[in-house]
Design a protein around this motif. Structure first.
Motif, PDB file in Angstrom:
ATOM      1  N   HIS A 269      55.336  80.046  36.734  1.00  0.00           N
ATOM      2  CA  HIS A 269      55.105  78.829  36.764  1.00  0.00           C
ATOM      3  C   HIS A 269      55.452  78.461  35.189  1.00  0.00           C
ATOM      4  CE1 HIS A 269      51.230  80.312  35.774  1.00  0.00           C
ATOM      5  NE2 HIS A 269      51.157  79.026  34.920  1.00  0.00           N
ATOM      6  N   ASP A 307      55.933  72.929  36.520  1.00  0.00           N
ATOM      7  CA  ASP A 307      55.276  73.106  38.148  1.00  0.00           C
ATOM      8  C   ASP A 307      53.664  72.775  37.937  1.00  0.00           C
ATOM      9  OD1 ASP A 307      57.339  74.607  39.101  1.00  0.00           O
ATOM     10  OD2 ASP A 307      57.079  76.246  37.415  1.00  0.00           O
ATOM     11  N   LEU A 331      55.763  69.567  42.366  1.00  0.00           N
ATOM     12  CA  LEU A 331      56.829  70.186  42.750  1.00  0.00           C
ATOM     13  C   LEU A 331      56.519  71.410  43.691  1.00  0.00           C
ATOM     14  CD1 LEU A 331      58.485  70.642  39.094  1.00  0.00           C
ATOM     15  CD2 LEU A 331      58.875  69.161  40.824  1.00  0.00           C
TER      16      LEU A 331
END
Length: 331
Positions: A269, A307, A331
């Motif tokens: 991420h 993220d 997201l």
């Protein structure tokens, strides 16, 4: 009929395109409005100055910015910005041909986001990363050496004379290297480090490599290889009067998160850097409503690539209402 590089640069069509690029984001400043009021006269005069070889760089405006760190900016006049764009419009394809695919700054099809995404891919593949930054990069560039590098790539005497005039623009006595604030400085600085890209890939044997101007990352699952690479880098940079910034060149596991280009990058991420969030909070609280809306849109473009389950900041506007609806959805 084939036109020379110089003919392409000084053509009125190219100068018009350069004018449009130069005024982006500053159309209503006094300097741009004054130039535009007598647009045809000023453009024809500029073209004649270039064609005759009489163009000379104008006075540079100096100011200081403090975010994200203190930097002295040297801004060219609007007229000179047109010349810079006109030059770069034509020579960029030539310079691009010699650039490494691992360089991401100031290049069409590359850029900040592409560099961040590639860093995340490498962080998934490799166990370790070495993060490097060149100390006082722009100020440390040898403009004589840079001029020689550019002359080998551009086979046109008139174009190289124009480049020399831009490189040797009159500046404050204490300034050296390339001025921060020139479009040409960004382009030329990128070219200056092409030899570094080749050295890292060919001599150091590093397959995972990303450079964004003078910030670069080296990836490997062999920590010893990265240690050897650091020593090789220090020797290579010293030959060009450059050096790594103190505190950089550290090696750490990629799963710890890599601070790079305003993000913290993990294999799984991407997060926003806390310092950027706090900086935006401070800035947004000082803006008027209209400017606040523009800043929120720009912030959303940056933040949407992180993220986050839900980007919720206690962002307040003067009327006391929260403005969470401006931030990107999960997201």
């Amino acid at each position: 009929m084939d036109f020379s590089l110089w003919d392409q640069i000084v053509s009125f069509t190219n100068l018009e395109l350069a004018y449009k690029k130069a005024r982006l984001g500053c159309r209503f400043t006094n300097e741009v409005l004054r130039f535009t009021y007598y647009y045809e006269r000023n453009m024809i005069r500029l073209q004649k100055e270039l064609q005759s070889g009489n163009w000379q760089p104008g006075k540079v405006k100096n100011f200081v910015v403090y975010e994200p760190k203190r930097r002295e900016i040297e801004a060219p006049s609007f007229k000179d910005r047109i010349v810079h764009h006109a030059l770069c419009n034509i020579i960029m394809p030539i310079l691009e041909n010699g650039m490494s695919g691992f360089s991401y700054a100031c290049r069409k099809g590359k850029g900040n986001l592409a560099a961040v995404k590639q860093a995340q891919r490498y962080s998934y593949i490799y166990s370790y990363v070495m993060q490097c930054d060149i100390a006082n990069f722009f100020a440390s560039i040898d403009i004589v050496r840079l001029g020689e590098i550019l002359a080998r790539k551009i086979n046109d005497v008139s174009v190289n004379m124009l480049i020399q005039r831009i490189l040797n623009v009159k500046r404050s006595v204490h300034h050296s290297g390339l001025p921060l604030g020139f479009l040409t400085s960004q382009v030329f600085a990128n070219v200056y480090l092409t030899s570094l890209d080749d050295f890292i890939k060919r001599s150091l044997g590093i397959k995972g490599y990303i450079r964004y101007m003078d910030d670069f990352l080296l990836f490997s699952s062999d920590k010893q290889l990265l240690n050897q690479a650091r020593r090789g880098l220090q020797i290579f940079l010293s030959k060009t009067d450059l050096s790594l910034k103190i505190g950089t060149g550290q090696i750490y596991p990629t799963n710890c998160g890599i601070p790079f280009l305003g993000y913290r990058i993990f294999p799984s991420h991407i997060l926003l850097k806390k310092a950027n969030i706090n900086r935006f909070r401070r800035r947004i609280s000082q803006l008027e409503q209209e400017d606040r809306e523009k800043s929120l849109c720009g912030w959303q473009s940056y933040a949407m690539w992180a993220d986050v389950p839900f980007l919720y900041f206690d962002m307040m506007v003067p009327d006391g209402n929260r403005r969470t609806e401006h931030f990107p959805t999960p997201l």
